[in-house]
Design an enzyme around this catalytic site. Structure first.
Site, short mmCIF file in Angstrom:
data_model
loop_
_atom_site.label_atom_id
_atom_site.label_comp_id
_atom_site.label_asym_id
_atom_site.label_seq_id
_atom_site.Cartn_x
_atom_site.Cartn_y
_atom_site.Cartn_z
CG ASP A 326 33.77 -60.13 -21.60
OD1 ASP A 326 34.60 -59.36 -22.11
OD2 ASP A 326 32.56 -60.14 -21.91
C1 26A Z 1 29.82 -49.75 -25.37
N1 26A Z 1 29.59 -51.11 -25.77
C2 26A Z 1 29.48 -51.32 -27.20
C3 26A Z 1 29.55 -52.14 -24.84
C4 26A Z 1 29.34 -53.50 -25.17
C5 26A Z 1 29.40 -54.44 -24.13
N2 26A Z 1 29.64 -54.11 -22.85
C6 26A Z 1 29.82 -52.82 -22.61
N3 26A Z 1 29.77 -51.83 -23.55
N4 26A Z 1 29.10 -54.17 -26.32
C7 26A Z 1 29.01 -55.48 -26.00
N5 26A Z 1 29.18 -55.65 -24.68
C8 26A Z 1 29.17 -56.88 -23.89
O1 26A Z 1 30.22 -57.67 -24.30
C9 26A Z 1 29.95 -58.96 -23.77
C10 26A Z 1 30.74 -59.97 -24.54
O2 26A Z 1 32.09 -59.71 -24.46
C11 26A Z 1 27.91 -57.72 -24.05
O3 26A Z 1 26.93 -57.34 -23.13
C12 26A Z 1 28.43 -59.14 -23.84
O4 26A Z 1 27.97 -59.70 -22.62
#
Ligand code: 26A
Length: 371
Positions: A326
């Site tokens: 990110d």
């Molecule tokens: C729908 N899902 C599975 C998710 C996520 C996500 N953010 C949005 N939707 N699953 C993990 N994360 C975020 O990814 C970040 C790391 O790349 C986590 O909250 C974490 O901060």
């Protein structure tokens, strides 16, 4: 619109200390980048003994998934087992990225963010931290679900993400129709969504993507997780024709290649095939960006591949890798929205990725020292 035209207000003035940053402060337009995502509060533990929990809950060491029924007790167990180690950090992949963009640019409200939270403590933490980072957050609120959380289990250089979307799952396209919000859409020149909202409101993504195409703006998306490439293939493939910049990491690229029967494990070839997928506005070729941890970043565009080596860090300085991708996107976008060449976008992406892996969770320290 051409990138050059967008950046026509960017001077090439003298290189003061912090060169690019100082110029950006003055020149980049408020609201130029609009993002939509799942706002989540990360409940993060970094301890090698968590491998037991990974086994117990049938989790992979390095993956991102949606929580299922069997994962419900995990969050309490994390907090109860590691009371001194657990950290609550604002997360959500898209929000992380725009926080990183803000951090680099150090100018309030360059980015606008849409997502759904609840009026609760976790929602308040996310709002405060995002506003402090300078993001113009325009949340939709629900009282049907609490603010979403994400269990983050860091072991070694791996991170397992288990998202309980809750309120984030209640986001609806109506939010875009709110006149003050649509004005922000019209003001933006660039759009970014992680792939994750494909599980929530693919129609909102499509709406933004179509608007971008119709108005000559730029749409950027991330594949975000292997499961999205397979389970959410259909909505994903509806958005991809509008995507100008497509980001992913190595495991997502591999899964995409498998699902689409590319019959190769060569990531450069996969990148080229992804770049060559049909595009609505064929006059602007798609750029594919594959990050591969410590391995070089792969860029594919116009039938050509370029690799950019990563500055390697000693293992001892890596704290956790959560959010590195990110951060990379956030840095990349900070330069893209200024019309900088791709090499600079990647350099800035790598700069932030490098910092994030040396911090617990998605935390950005003080001010950037980037030029
Ligand atoms: C729908 N899902 C599975 C998710 C996520 C996500 N953010 C949005 N939707 N699953 C993990 N994360 C975020 O990814 C970040 C790391 O790349 C986590 O909250 C974490 O901060």
């Amino acid at each position: 619109m051409e990138d050059k035209k967008r950046a026509s207000n960017v001077e090439t003035g003298s290189d003061e200390k912090g060169g690019n940053i100082k110029r950006t402060k003055l020149d980049v337009q408020e609201g130029i980048l609009l993002a939509y995502g799942n706002p989540l509060l990360d409940i993060s533990v970094n301890d090698d003994s968590c491998v037991k929990l990974l086994k117990k809950y049938d989790l992979e060491a390095n993956n991102a998934i949606l929580a299922e029924e069997k994962h419900v007790p995990l969050y309490k167990e994390l907090v109860d087992t590691y009371p001194d180690k657990v950290e609550y950090i604002p997360g959500g992949a898209t929000l992380n990225a725009v926080r990183a963009t803000q951090w680099i640019l150090q100018k309030p409200k360059v980015t606008t963010y849409f997502g759904c939270i609840s009026h609760d403590k976790f929602g308040e933490i996310i709002t405060k931290k995002s506003e402090a980072a300078g993001v113009n957050v325009k949340f939709q609120f629900t009282d049907k679900q609490p603010t979403g959380t994400c269990g983050v289990i860091c072991t070694g250089s791996n991170r397992s993400l288990i998202a309980n979307l809750a309120a984030a799952n209640c986001f609806t396209e109506d939010h875009l129709d709110e006149p003050s919000n649509w004005k922000l859409v019209e003001k933006a020149q660039f759009f970014y969504t992680a792939g994750f909202p494909l599980t929530v409101s693919p129609t909102s993504m499509l709406r933004l993507a179509k608007h971008a195409k119709e108005t000559g703006k730029t749409y950027c998306m991330n594949l975000s997780a292997p499961f999205l490439c397979s389970v959410f293939k259909e909505p994903m493939m509806k958005v991809i024709p509008y995507v100008d910049y497509l980001f992913c990491n190595e495991s997502e690229a591999d899964e995409f290649g498998k699902v689409h029967e590319y019959n190769t494990t060569d990531r450069k070839e996969i990148a080229l095939k992804m770049a060559a997928l049909p595009k609505e506005d064929a006059s602007r070729p798609r750029t594919v960006i594959i990050t591969q941890g410590a391995e070089p970043v792969i860029i594919a565009k116009d039938g050509k591949v370029t690799e950019y080596p990563v500055k390697l860090l000693p293992d001892s300085s890596i704290v956790d890798t959560n959010g590195a991708g990110d951060g990379f996107v956030g840095g990349f976008l900070a330069m893209l929205i200024q019309g900088k060449p791709i090499g600079e976008c990647i350099k800035c992406g790598m700069y932030i990725g490098n910092i994030i892996v040396q911090q617990p969770g998605f935390t950005l320290p003080g001010k950037p020292d980037y030029s």
